[in-house]
Design a protein around this motif. Structure first.
Motif, PDB file in Angstrom:
ATOM      1  N   GLY A 289       5.019  -5.846 -11.571  1.00 52.49           N
ATOM      2  CA  GLY A 289       6.088  -6.550 -12.645  1.00 52.49           C
ATOM      3  C   GLY A 289       6.707  -7.567 -11.749  1.00 52.49           C
TER       4      GLY A 289
ATOM      5  N   THR B 255      -3.917  -6.448  -3.591  1.00 50.18           N
ATOM      6  CA  THR B 255      -5.117  -6.561  -4.315  1.00 50.18           C
ATOM      7  C   THR B 255      -5.178  -6.317  -5.862  1.00 50.18           C
TER       8      THR B 255
ATOM      9  N   GLY C  27      -5.541  -1.348  -0.029  1.00 44.29           N
ATOM     10  CA  GLY C  27      -6.007  -2.480  -0.296  1.00 44.29           C
ATOM     11  C   GLY C  27      -5.149  -3.656   0.533  1.00 44.29           C
TER      12      GLY C  27
ATOM     13  N   ILE D 157      -7.295   5.290   0.925  1.00 42.34           N
ATOM     14  CA  ILE D 157      -7.943   3.873   0.240  1.00 42.34           C
ATOM     15  C   ILE D 157      -6.491   3.134   0.409  1.00 42.34           C
TER      16      ILE D 157
ATOM     17  N   ARG E 244      10.401 -17.113  -5.416  1.00 49.74           N
ATOM     18  CA  ARG E 244      10.270 -15.774  -4.487  1.00 49.74           C
ATOM     19  C   ARG E 244      10.215 -16.246  -2.970  1.00 49.74           C
TER      20      ARG E 244
ATOM     21  N   SER F 224       0.492  -3.574   1.235  1.00 50.76           N
ATOM     22  CA  SER F 224       1.771  -4.249   1.081  1.00 50.76           C
ATOM     23  C   SER F 224       2.661  -3.255   0.187  1.00 50.76           C
ATOM     24  N   ASN F 225       2.242  -2.048   0.134  1.00 47.65           N
ATOM     25  CA  ASN F 225       3.141  -0.882  -0.548  1.00 47.65           C
ATOM     26  C   ASN F 225       3.000   0.569  -0.058  1.00 47.65           C
TER      27      ASN F 225
HETATM   28  P1  FAD Z   1      -1.499  -0.902  -0.955  1.00 48.44           P
HETATM   29  O1  FAD Z   1      -0.425  -0.979  -0.360  1.00 48.44           O
HETATM   30  O2  FAD Z   1      -3.048  -1.274  -0.080  1.00 48.44           O
HETATM   31  O3  FAD Z   1      -1.861   0.629  -1.504  1.00 48.44           O
HETATM   32  C1  FAD Z   1      -0.660   0.945  -2.494  1.00 48.44           C
HETATM   33  C2  FAD Z   1      -1.256   2.275  -2.760  1.00 48.44           C
HETATM   34  O4  FAD Z   1      -2.409   2.166  -3.939  1.00 48.44           O
HETATM   35  C3  FAD Z   1      -1.595   3.412  -1.841  1.00 48.44           C
HETATM   36  O5  FAD Z   1      -1.217   4.769  -2.160  1.00 48.44           O
HETATM   37  C4  FAD Z   1      -3.140   3.229  -1.735  1.00 48.44           C
HETATM   38  O6  FAD Z   1      -3.966   4.346  -1.460  1.00 48.44           O
HETATM   39  C5  FAD Z   1      -3.483   3.201  -3.387  1.00 48.44           C
HETATM   40  N1  FAD Z   1      -4.670   2.166  -3.375  1.00 48.44           N
HETATM   41  C6  FAD Z   1      -4.670   0.823  -3.107  1.00 48.44           C
HETATM   42  N2  FAD Z   1      -5.809   0.334  -3.541  1.00 48.44           N
HETATM   43  C7  FAD Z   1      -6.335   1.261  -4.290  1.00 48.44           C
HETATM   44  C8  FAD Z   1      -7.628   1.379  -5.167  1.00 48.44           C
HETATM   45  N3  FAD Z   1      -8.440   0.436  -5.379  1.00 48.44           N
HETATM   46  N4  FAD Z   1      -7.949   2.566  -5.664  1.00 48.44           N
HETATM   47  C9  FAD Z   1      -7.002   3.829  -5.725  1.00 48.44           C
HETATM   48  N5  FAD Z   1      -5.982   3.705  -4.906  1.00 48.44           N
HETATM   49  C10 FAD Z   1      -5.638   2.481  -4.352  1.00 48.44           C
HETATM   50  N6  FAD Z   1       5.481  -5.355  -6.520  1.00 48.44           N
HETATM   51  C11 FAD Z   1       5.638  -5.543  -7.743  1.00 48.44           C
HETATM   52  O7  FAD Z   1       5.429  -4.792  -8.585  1.00 48.44           O
HETATM   53  N7  FAD Z   1       6.464  -6.645  -7.928  1.00 48.44           N
HETATM   54  C12 FAD Z   1       6.760  -7.704  -7.189  1.00 48.44           C
HETATM   55  O8  FAD Z   1       7.279  -8.554  -7.495  1.00 48.44           O
HETATM   56  C13 FAD Z   1       6.307  -7.220  -5.574  1.00 48.44           C
HETATM   57  N8  FAD Z   1       6.884  -8.028  -4.695  1.00 48.44           N
HETATM   58  C14 FAD Z   1       6.703  -7.937  -3.497  1.00 48.44           C
HETATM   59  C15 FAD Z   1       6.744  -8.807  -2.480  1.00 48.44           C
HETATM   60  C16 FAD Z   1       6.448  -8.545  -1.312  1.00 48.44           C
HETATM   61  C17 FAD Z   1       6.912  -9.515  -0.039  1.00 48.44           C
HETATM   62  C18 FAD Z   1       5.781  -7.394  -0.653  1.00 48.44           C
HETATM   63  C19 FAD Z   1       5.368  -7.118   0.641  1.00 48.44           C
HETATM   64  C20 FAD Z   1       5.254  -6.512  -1.827  1.00 48.44           C
HETATM   65  C21 FAD Z   1       5.851  -6.698  -3.118  1.00 48.44           C
HETATM   66  N9  FAD Z   1       5.403  -5.967  -4.020  1.00 48.44           N
HETATM   67  C22 FAD Z   1       5.679  -6.152  -5.536  1.00 48.44           C
HETATM   68  C23 FAD Z   1       4.631  -4.363  -3.811  1.00 48.44           C
HETATM   69  C24 FAD Z   1       3.047  -4.592  -3.724  1.00 48.44           C
HETATM   70  O9  FAD Z   1       2.683  -6.137  -3.560  1.00 48.44           O
HETATM   71  C25 FAD Z   1       2.342  -4.178  -4.838  1.00 48.44           C
HETATM   72  O10 FAD Z   1       2.591  -2.888  -5.206  1.00 48.44           O
HETATM   73  C26 FAD Z   1       0.876  -4.296  -5.028  1.00 48.44           C
HETATM   74  O11 FAD Z   1       0.182  -3.948  -6.065  1.00 48.44           O
HETATM   75  C27 FAD Z   1       0.263  -3.565  -3.716  1.00 48.44           C
HETATM   76  O12 FAD Z   1      -1.099  -3.794  -3.740  1.00 48.44           O
HETATM   77  P2  FAD Z   1      -1.937  -3.542  -2.077  1.00 48.44           P
HETATM   78  O13 FAD Z   1      -3.205  -3.798  -2.178  1.00 48.44           O
HETATM   79  O14 FAD Z   1      -1.248  -3.915  -1.076  1.00 48.44           O
HETATM   80  O15 FAD Z   1      -1.508  -1.900  -2.017  1.00 48.44           O
END
Ligand code: FAD
Ligand code: EPU
Length: 351
Positions: A137, A127, A61, A59, A228, A64-65
């Motif tokens: 956070g 997302t 989003g 799955i 940021r 970004s992580n």
């Molecule tokens: P993804 O990368 O798409 O997924 C991350 C994980 O969650 C994967 O294991 C995926 O399988 C799972 N997943 C995704 N969506 C779902 C769903 N709907 N249901 C079940 N599982 C799911 N994080 C912070 O906490 N604080 C910050 O200040 C911060 N700053 C950032 C700055 C930058 C430039 C970047 C690139 C990242 C940063 N992050 C930060 C990390 C990231 O943005 C967060 O972890 C964010 O919540 C990830 O969202 P995503 O939709 O991209 O998740």
């Protein structure tokens, strides 16, 4: 259901099923099948079907992580559901938000409509659905401060379940979704409760310079965005996954010993007898800023961020991360843990 076709890709040089446009580290990995799920029904149907058939499924989003360690040998399901519902009572605004909404756009929506509280979390990529997983956070606020409930589908049964925030076991970069519910749950909606009485949180770093008298949520939002943008690389320009390591939590006695040797070491009290150490400081002070392996490097402005200088391979990133872990353990006796999720051919692995 919208299945991916090559013409959908925003990047010309991508092979079919390339994951490069779907991970902010911009690693050129691929998958067998890619599904854009734009409605809740589609999302639930496809993910439960794949899960119950024991097909490899990821799955995703905003990507970004995640760090793709290999090509993914299954289907990537992109969460692209949209929709925000708003209600209120005398004390609070309540927002029910679809998992596929972009987090920063949601923060902007709140700000534009006078729903305050989330401004410290501006510009975090990804997302809304992924946000509770690691309890995102920044700058003194975590999502658990405003989360009301999280709705998820239990992949084994297809049942929709709603957890109250106090059942989500939120912690620093942690929640039930990384523990008991790991790989068992797909988050479909998140509920927020934003008090009408705004309490600005101005204790962290650059926010301290703001005069509390007359401060507005927009001012806090602008300060966060500016900070940021000055520190963190924009993934559209330089691939990255934000902080590559969590800030390690150690016994305060261990921290005090280190502080004797390194008087400038940065740490914050983190519960009784524990200290959260700034991993960026450790990496920086180990002389690793700018350290590079292949196309992967330690960012020169923020040592906690690893970047893709253009053509990094998964191997470059993993080798660089392993060298950092080893060096920090040797020098400070602290073992760093990765913050992004390491995704192998069949699912998650550890660093
Ligand atoms: P993804 O990368 O798409 O997924 C991350 C994980 O969650 C994967 O294991 C995926 O399988 C799972 N997943 C995704 N969506 C779902 C769903 N709907 N249901 C079940 N599982 C799911 N994080 C912070 O906490 N604080 C910050 O200040 C911060 N700053 C950032 C700055 C930058 C430039 C970047 C690139 C990242 C940063 N992050 C930060 C990390 C990231 O943005 C967060 O972890 C964010 O919540 C990830 O969202 P995503 O939709 O991209 O998740
Ligand atoms: N520091 C250095 N050198 C560096 C980097 C940092 O000495 O190269 C020092 C700073 O001077 C500061 C301390 O380390 O004293 C902490 O740095 P910063 O305030 O930049 O925060 P961080 O600990 O590196 C954490 C989060 C970020 C979040 C910021 C702001 C983690 C793992 N990271 O970073 O979250 O945005 O605080 O609250 O907790 C993310 O999770 O992806 C992320 C970016």
């Amino acid at each position: 259901m919208a299945f991916w076709t090559p013409k959908d890709t925003p990047m010309q040089d991508c092979s079919p099923y390339s994951l490069k446009p779907y991970n902010t580290f911009a690693l050129a990995r691929s998958c067998r099948e890619l599904v854009h799920a734009t409605t809740n029904e589609q999302l639930i149907e496809v993910s439960c079907r794949l899960y119950q058939a024991h097909e490899p499924m990821l799955i995703l989003g905003g990507g970004s992580n995640v760090i793709f360690c290999a090509d993914f040998a299954g289907t990537v399901v992109l969460v692209e559901t949209k929709g925000i519902e708003v209600s209120a009572d005398a004390e609070n605004h309540y927002l029910s938000v679809a998992a596929g909404e972009n987090w920063h756009d949601f923060v902007c929506f709140c700000l534009d409509n006078g729903f305050s509280g989330l401004e410290n979390l501006a510009l975090i990529p990804g997302t809304v659905g992924a946000a509770p997983i690691q309890n995102i956070g920044a700058y003194g606020v975590e999502i658990n401060d405003f989360c009301d409930w999280v709705e998820y589908v239990e992949l084994q049964s297809g049942k929709l379940i709603r957890l109250r925030a106090d059942e989500c076991e939120f912690g620093y970069r942690d929640s039930i979704f990384k523990r008991q519910l790991l790989e068992k749950a797909l988050i479909t909606r998140v509920g927020f409760k934003l008090p009408k009485q705004w309490l600005p949180k101005l204790e962290y770093g650059p926010l301290k310079a703001i005069n509390v008298a007359g401060v507005t949520p927009r001012q806090v939002f602008d300060c966060i965005c500016e900070t940021r943008q000055s520190k963190l690389p924009d993934p559209k320009v330089l691939g990255n996954a934000g902080s590559f390591f969590k800030n390690p939590v150690v016994d305060s006695t261990q921290f005090d010993v280190l502080a004797e040797i390194y008087p400038n070491i940065v740490g914050y009290p983190h519960g009784l007898g524990k200290t959260k150490v700034a991993a960026g400081w450790l990496i920086d002070n180990a002389g690793l800023k700018g350290f590079k392996i292949g196309g992967a490097a330690v960012h020169d402005k923020q040592a906690l961020v690893l970047v893709n200088t253009g053509d990094a391979t998964s191997k470059d990133v993993l080798t660089l991360a392993a060298s950092i872990v080893e060096k920090i353990e040797q020098q400070f006796g602290i073992r760093l843990e990765a913050e992004p999720r390491m995704i192998d051919a069949n699912g998650e692995r550890s660093l």
